[in-house]
Every structure is written in C-alpha cells, then in structure tokens.
Design an enzyme around this catalytic site. Structure first.
Site, PDB file in Angstrom:
ATOM      1  NE  ARG A  78       3.736  22.640 -44.830  1.00 20.81           N
ATOM      2  CZ  ARG A  78       4.263  22.763 -43.628  1.00 20.81           C
ATOM      3  NH1 ARG A  78       3.933  21.918 -42.654  1.00 20.81           N
ATOM      4  NH2 ARG A  78       5.127  23.712 -43.346  1.00 20.81           N
ATOM      5  CE1 TYR A 206      -1.460  26.830 -49.000  1.00 17.82           C
ATOM      6  CE2 TYR A 206      -0.741  24.927 -47.746  1.00 17.82           C
ATOM      7  CZ  TYR A 206      -0.458  26.110 -48.385  1.00 17.82           C
ATOM      8  OH  TYR A 206       0.834  26.568 -48.433  1.00 17.82           O
ATOM      9  CE  LYS A 215       6.169  21.070 -48.511  1.00 20.15           C
ATOM     10  NZ  LYS A 215       7.567  21.466 -48.460  1.00 20.15           N
ATOM     11  CG  HIS A 235      11.491  21.006 -46.451  1.00 16.06           C
ATOM     12  ND1 HIS A 235      11.140  21.832 -45.408  1.00 16.06           N
ATOM     13  CD2 HIS A 235      10.829  21.477 -47.525  1.00 16.06           C
ATOM     14  CE1 HIS A 235      10.298  22.761 -45.832  1.00 16.06           C
ATOM     15  NE2 HIS A 235      10.096  22.566 -47.123  1.00 16.06           N
ATOM     16  CB  SER A 257       7.674  26.029 -44.330  1.00 16.97           C
ATOM     17  OG  SER A 257       7.624  24.620 -44.441  1.00 16.97           O
ATOM     18  CB  CYS A 259      13.296  29.648 -43.632  1.00 15.88           C
ATOM     19  SG  CYS A 259      12.316  29.734 -42.135  1.00 15.88           S
ATOM     20  CG  ASP A 284       9.447  22.647 -51.033  1.00 20.76           C
ATOM     21  OD1 ASP A 284       9.823  23.369 -50.085  1.00 20.76           O
ATOM     22  OD2 ASP A 284       8.459  21.899 -50.955  1.00 20.76           O
ATOM     23  NE  ARG A 376       3.337  28.664 -49.668  1.00 18.06           N
ATOM     24  CZ  ARG A 376       4.501  28.193 -49.266  1.00 18.06           C
ATOM     25  NH1 ARG A 376       5.383  27.711 -50.127  1.00 18.06           N
ATOM     26  NH2 ARG A 376       4.821  28.201 -47.987  1.00 18.06           N
TER      27      ARG A 376
END
Ligand code: GTP
Ligand code: SPV
Ligand code: MN
Length: 591
Positions: A78, A206, A215, A235, A257, A259, A284, A376
């Site tokens: 991002r 991406y 998002k 989130h 993110s 974590c 998420d 990912r």
C-alpha cells in the site's frame, strides 16, 4: 461504443448500466466483460491470464488450482502517500489523511483515465461485502482493466450475480474504478469520495490499492458510513474460542498491518489445551453493530484472506498452510523449479536454486530475500479448515472481547485489561506500533496508529475516537477491552514470549475475564493476570522470568509513551474528545 462482449450486460439496474456507459465513454475499452462470478468465467479468465503471462500455473498435482503472480517491483505494498480522502471540507478528512477537493481530484483522475483502456478489456465486477441478507451487507461494483484484480476479487468478496440480486434497482452501491495505467508511482492515486460512495484507483495493481472492496470500501468508506449509521468498520480479525464443554466466546482484535491478525485468527491451541478450539470468522476486517440484546455483533465483510506469506509455516500457522494448498493466487513469493512456492520462514529449507519475486535467479547465498517481505497469498475462506460456521451468519457473532495489539519491542506488556470502555478507547486510540513492510515507509519506526486504523480511517480521526466513545450508549452489554503485545524483546534482542499457538494462554485468560472467572491484579495500566492466573502447562522449556519481563511495567518507558502520545493529541486537538485528555491525566496520576 465498444462491443459488449463476451455475453451482454447482465443487469437491468439503470444506475449500474449508465455509470458503466459513462466510464466506457471515458476510458474507451475495446471490450466490456460483465462478470457473473461463474466457474466457467473463472476458468476462461484464468486461461487468458496464463496466456498473457499475468499468471503462472503452479504444479497442479501439488497445488491444484494455484497460480503465481509477480507485481511490478515498484508496486509491492500500500502507498499511504498516494491515498486520499476527498471530502468537500478538508476538516472532514482530518489531519491524518491526505486530502484534495473532490472537483480537483476528479479532474486530475479523469485526465489520467481518458482513453486509458484503449485496446483493452474493461471488466465490470459486481460484489457483496458481508453475508447476503445481513443488515450490514453492502454492494459494490468495481470496474477494472486487470484480470488479476477480477480473479482476486472473486476470492476476496462474494462476487457475481448475487450482488445484482441484492441491489435490484437501487442506485446505492459503491462505484469503484480501477485503471492500471502504466504502473508508475508518479501517477498512482487511491482516491476516496465518501460523499459519493465512490473510489478511483489508478497506477497500481497491488492488493490493498486495487481490490476496492477491501481497504477502500470495507474500511475507508465503511468507517464513514459506520459513523453516519451507528456502527463500526474496523481493521480487526474475528475469532470464536470454543471450550472443551462446547461454550463459544467471540473476540475481535485490531493489530496493524503484518502484526499477527491472520496468525491469531487461525491459532492452533497447544497440546496442553486439549479440547479447546479456535474458529476463524475473519482475518482482517470486522463490521460491528449493536444488536437488539444490547451486545455488539460482528460480521466479516470478506470471503477470502489476503495474507502475508513470509513467516507462514506449519509451526506458525498450520491452518493457513492447509488453506493455501489449492485455489490460491500467490503474489511476489519465490518460485521453485518444480513449480512450487517458497518464502523466508517456510517449512521447507531454502531451495538450492529458485526464481526470486523479481524473477531473477536466487540461491541460498544471495544477499536479497527470495520472497518480498510483503508477498501474499490470496485464498478462499472456504479452504480454511477452522472456518467458523457463523462466518456466513447474516447477524454476525456477539463480541465479548475487543483486543488491541501492536508490535512493540519495549514498554508494552504481554497483556492487560482496560478498566472500562472509555479507558479501553484511550488504550486503543494511543496505540503505537513499529512499521512493517505492508506499507511503503520507515520499517521498524514506532508510529501512533489509533486502533490500527491510521491508514484506513475515512474521516477525521478525532471524530472517529468520539464515535467509539458514543457507541457505548448503544451497547448495554459492552465487550471487555484488552491490549496485547507478542513482540516485546529481551536484552538479547529475542522475543520474550514464544507467540503463535502459545498465545492461546493469553486468549484463555481474556476469555475467562469476560466470563468473570480469572484472577487479575490492578496496576496503573489496568488489570493484569495474577501470579497463578496464567496456565503454563506444557511450556517446560520456557523461562518463567521471561514471562515476568514480558509483563513488566516500567515507569520510565511509560513516561516516554505518554510524551509520544502528545503528538497525536496535538494533531487531533480541535476534534479530540476531552475524555481522552482526562484518561491521560488519570494514567499519569496512577504512575
Ligand atoms: P495484514 O494482512 O497486513 O493486515 O496483517 P496481519 O495482521 O494479518 O498480519 P499477519 O498475521 O500475517 O502477521 C504476519 C507477521 O506477524 C509475520 O511476520 C509473523 O511472523 C508475525 N507474527 C504473527 N504472530 C506472531 C506472534 O505471536 N509472535 C511473533 N513474534 N510474531 C508473530
Ligand atoms: C494490510 O496492509 O493491512 C493488508 C494488506 O491487509 S492490503 O490489503 O494490501 O492492504
Ligand atoms: Mn490489513
């Protein structure tokens, strides 16, 4: 006008068809493909993507239905500096977002998109965020010129006809436009128009920048709608803990993110926790709304997981390893000669030779990483062996615990419980975390990230905190609020707490606290586990002193923490709820 192929327009919704006409007129595609979400469509598009070199088939015996994709090396995460909230008043976007006036941004983007799909196919992707029939379920339509986006959206959202079925003839859907352009960081914008329920993303291909349901709709636009309509878009992962007696308790957790949300949501309890199960509802994003019984109910708006690959192994996340055996798109991992994938932290030892995420030859002697740190996997939730049945429940699950967590090598104890809702909102709002590779930026630097929403809050962050405080009035049985940190380090630079499956021990304490049967001690920070509250059975090799260090409260470190939170207080001051200032006073006086 371009031909409407293959298959003609599959909706009679006038708002959709006229908007598609308008975008086709602007971007001038050669063809329009109206996606229906069918298996046949998936096969045809996958075949085309392979022919065009967008996807590489993996070894179909080892990984049926799996494909490999490399993004442009300038487009791997991002980009917060290119992400805008475009509201009529700058103040509504607030000091933590980039802002541009809608007219100006529309003009800029219209110029960039003019003729941008010449000679290409424009895909019209209808999708639902949330289980069909849920009061929170939202419709989006994404127009894109990327097959990778179409195939990924098909995994991440409920894509296809069902979206039109829900929409009927309503004009209320999120309008998302994505044009890849030439994937140039100089011409990259992810622009949100919350007042128009619209998103335009250009110059990237991406994940978080272009899978517009995720998002952009589910968090940035979603948080805006949530404030207007009395709910929360967060989130957060959602999980269900089942005790050996079959009692289920639901928790949500907000970690920034990369974590640990996916890991925590798919946690496998250690052998000592016989009979305990952790079920995944989401990894998420959580949408949460008070129910008629006064509890807070959570749904996962998504249908798949777009998870961090590096570090994923049978040891750290056995369920994920099983989930990504089939039907998965891998992006920017390493490709082995036998058509399989590899990344740093994988079970398999480093391959003697492979192609790295850029497509260059890699050997264990190479200095660079084989997989990009933000590489990912994109896999359907249905593949998760521990997917909760409630994942599809339109009413969602009642939340007993809200957990905030961050990546902190110092200061933050393993776990503590806030005294009450207002204190919990303070704990979440003043959260700081070390930055990760999920966003372009200064990796490792601690930055304040209120509720892990800094990159995702679609309005003024001060108003967002106020919205959290106000939600309490709508929830008569509020969840208990906790803070955790799996990442505290000892003097040797090693993690003090083993983490992953062992986090079950912390989770069990949290669950017990929610039901009023676990010991706790009062400290200046909040409630912490008492000396015997923590079950360490089966951790014979673990040094109990490390637990004490992981849990320690250090006044000096906390002084710095409070000073650091001033940055946020000053930034948000005009919109900062006074409750936060009082909470800080109380915290300081408790020191
Ligand atoms: P986004 O998808 O970016 O929102 O992130 P996420 O929060 O879902 O991140 P994820 O679960 O994929 O976190 C991945 C990183 O966290 C990897 O580097 C893991 O090794 C690390 N991680 C996850 N859980 C633990 C833990 O309990 N202890 C430690 N030390 N690391 C962990
Ligand atoms: C994150 O960065 O928080 C993610 C990955 O979940 S992305 O969807 O790319 O934003
Ligand atoms: Mn995320």
């Amino acid at each position: 006008m371009p031909a409407k192929s293959p298959g003609s327009c599959n909706t009679t919704n006038h708002a959709v068809t006229s908007w598609v006409d308008e975008i086709a007129h602007l971007t001038r595609p050669e063809r329009i493909h109206w996606c229906d979400g069918s298996e046949e469509e998936k096969s045809a598009l996958t075949k085309l993507a392979v022919e065009l070199g967008i996807l590489i088939p993996l070894n179909q015996e080892k990984r049926p239905g799996c494909y490999y994709h490399r993004s442009n090396p300038n487009d791997v995460a991002r980009v917060e500096q290119c992400t805008y909230i475009c509201t009529a008043n700058a103040e509504d976007a607030g000091p933590t977002n980039n802002w541009m006036a809608p007219d100006k941004m529309y003009a800029k983007l219209r110029a960039l998109c003019d003729g941008a799909m010449r000679g290409r196919t424009m895909y019209v992707v209808p999708y639902l965020m949330g289980p069909p029939g849920s009061p929170l379920c939202k419709v989006g339509v994404e127009i894109t010129d990327s097959i990778y986006v179409v195939l990924s959206m098909r995994i991440m959202a409920r894509m296809g006809r069902q979206a039109y079925d829900q929409l009927r003839d309503s004009p209320h859907f999120n309008r998302g436009l994505h044009c890849m352009l030439d994937i140039n960081p100089e011409r990259r914008f992810i622009a949100h128009f919350p007042e128009d329920n619209a998103v335009i993303s250009v110059g990237s291909n991406y994940g978080g920048n272009v899978l517009l349901g995720k998002k952009c709709l589910a968090l940035r636009i979603g948080s805006w709608l949530g404030r207007k309509e009395g709910w929360l878009a967060e989130h957060m992962l959602i999980l269900g803990v089942e005790s050996p007696e079959g009692k289920k308790t639901y928790a949500v957790a907000a970690f920034p993110s990369a974590c640990g949300k996916t890991n925590f949501a798919m946690l496998v309890p250690p052998p000592a926790f016989k009979g305990w199960k952790v079920w995944t509802i989401g990894d998420d994003i959580a949408w949460m709304k008070p129910g008629p019984d006064g509890r807070l109910y959570a749904i996962n708006p998504e249908a798949g997981y777009f998870g961090v690959a590096p570090g994923t192994s049978t040891k750290s996340n056995a369920n994920a390893m099983q989930m990504i055996q089939r039907d998965t798109i891998f992006t920017n991992v390493a490709l082995t000669p036998d058509g399989d994938v590899w990344w740093e932290g994988h079970d398999a030892p480093p391959p003697q030779e492979c192609l790295d995420w850029r497509g260059q030859k890699w050997t264990p002697d190479s200095k660079e990483k084989a997989a990009h740190p933000n590489s990912r996997f994109c896999a359907p939730a249905a593949n998760n062996p521990m997917l909760a049945r409630e994942h599809d429940d339109p009413l969602g699950v009642p939340v007993s615990a809200i957990i905030f967590g961050a990546r902190r090598s110092t200061t933050m104890p393993l776990v503590y419980q806030a005294f009450n809702w207002i204190h919990g909102v303070y704990v979440g709002a003043t959260m700081g975390s070390e930055m990760t590779a999920a966003a372009a930026g200064n990796i490792g630097q601690v930055r304040l990230d209120p509720m892990a929403m800094l990159p995702f809050c679609g309005y003024n962050m001060g108003d967002y905190v106020l919205h959290w405080l106000r939600m309490r009035k709508l929830i008569s049985s509020p969840p208990r609020i906790f803070h955790v940190n799996w990442f505290r380090k000892g003097a040797d630079g090693k993690f003090l707490w083993p983490g992953f499956g062992e986090n079950m021990r912390v989770l069990k304490w949290i669950v017990d606290r929610c039901h009023g049967h676990a010991d706790a001690e009062e400290t200046p920070l909040g409630w912490v586990p008492g000396p015997r509250a923590f079950d360490l059975t089966g951790m014979e090799n673990f040094d109990v002193e490390d637990l004490e260090k992981a849990q320690a409260f250090d006044v000096e470190e906390w002084r710095n923490e409070v000073i650091k939170s001033n940055e946020l207080f000053l930034k948000l001051y005009p919109h900062l709820p006074k409750e936060l200032i009082f909470q800080r006073e109380l915290l300081i006086s408790r020191f």
